[in-house]
Design a protein around this motif. Structure first.
Motif, PDB file in Angstrom:
ATOM      1  N   SER A   1      -1.174  -3.140  -0.707  1.00  0.00           N
ATOM      2  CA  SER A   1      -2.270  -2.730   0.179  1.00  0.00           C
ATOM      3  C   SER A   1      -1.808  -2.415   1.597  1.00  0.00           C
ATOM      4  CB  SER A   1      -3.366  -3.789   0.197  1.00  0.00           C
ATOM      5  OG  SER A   1      -2.865  -5.019   0.693  1.00  0.00           O
TER       6      SER A   1
ATOM      7  N   TRP B   1      -0.526   1.095   1.360  1.00  0.00           N
ATOM      8  CA  TRP B   1      -1.670   1.970   1.105  1.00  0.00           C
ATOM      9  C   TRP B   1      -2.475   2.201   2.385  1.00  0.00           C
ATOM     10  CZ3 TRP B   1      -3.570  -1.515  -3.446  1.00  0.00           C
ATOM     11  CH2 TRP B   1      -2.654  -1.446  -4.502  1.00  0.00           C
TER      12      TRP B   1
ATOM     13  N   ALA C   1      -3.172   4.292  -3.442  1.00  0.00           N
ATOM     14  CA  ALA C   1      -3.700   4.240  -2.074  1.00  0.00           C
ATOM     15  C   ALA C   1      -4.999   5.033  -1.924  1.00  0.00           C
ATOM     16  CB  ALA C   1      -2.659   4.782  -1.091  1.00  0.00           C
TER      17      ALA C   1
END
Length: 171
Positions: A78, A81, A107
């Motif tokens: 994350s 992303w 993403a």
């Protein structure tokens, strides 16, 4: 504005060598980074030093972000992303090849656009995103270079295609 190459252990360097050559030859500032700022060992066995961590560069300063293929475990998270989303929000060009395309997909970068995940093509340029399969590395380099306006004119583009894609000798 910077060109940022996100490297990680097992990055497939052959997929981005021609593109990096085009960028360097035309005077673009290229910054090689990793998530932790440590050197990486590429799939081909090269040990590559990086300039720092991805997070050291403001996404607003990224003209182009390149994500090569390899075992993406280190970068498919994350935090990466979110960084990609920041580059996209600031109109940066994002280019992924091979498994790097998976990171873009995870993403959310590929939502509502054509890509190699949604088309049966080796290279797809859509909006400010370019995706490629591993075997499309020459066309990937050419497409990114076209988006970055690296060619002097149509003759320069055609000479590049003749040399790199068609393997013609230049006199």
């Amino acid at each position: 504005m910077k060109t940022v190459v996100l490297l990680y252990n097992t990055s497939c360097i052959y997929e981005i060598v021609i593109l990096n050559y085009f960028l360097k030859y035309t005077g673009k500032e290229i910054v090689f980074v990793s998530c932790d700022g440590n050197s990486i060992i590429a799939t081909e066995g090269y040990s590559i030093n990086v300039s720092g961590q991805l997070w050291d560069i403001n996404p607003e300063d990224v003209e182009l972000l390149i994500v090569p293929g390899g075992d993406i475990t280190e970068i498919d998270n994350s935090r990466v992303w979110d960084y990609l989303a920041g580059v996209q929000a600031n109109q940066g060009l994002i280019a992924g090849i091979c498994a790097g395309v998976d990171v873009l997909d995870h993403a959310g970068i590929l939502e509502k656009i054509n890509s190699t995940h949604s088309c049966d093509l080796d290279v797809v340029a859509a909006d400010r995103v370019i995706t490629a399969r591993a075997n499309g590395y020459v066309d990937f380099a050419i497409e990114v270079a076209k988006k970055m306006d690296l060619f002097e004119d149509e003759a320069d583009l055609q000479e590049t295609i003749a040399f790199w894609r068609n393997h013609q000798r230049m006199e």
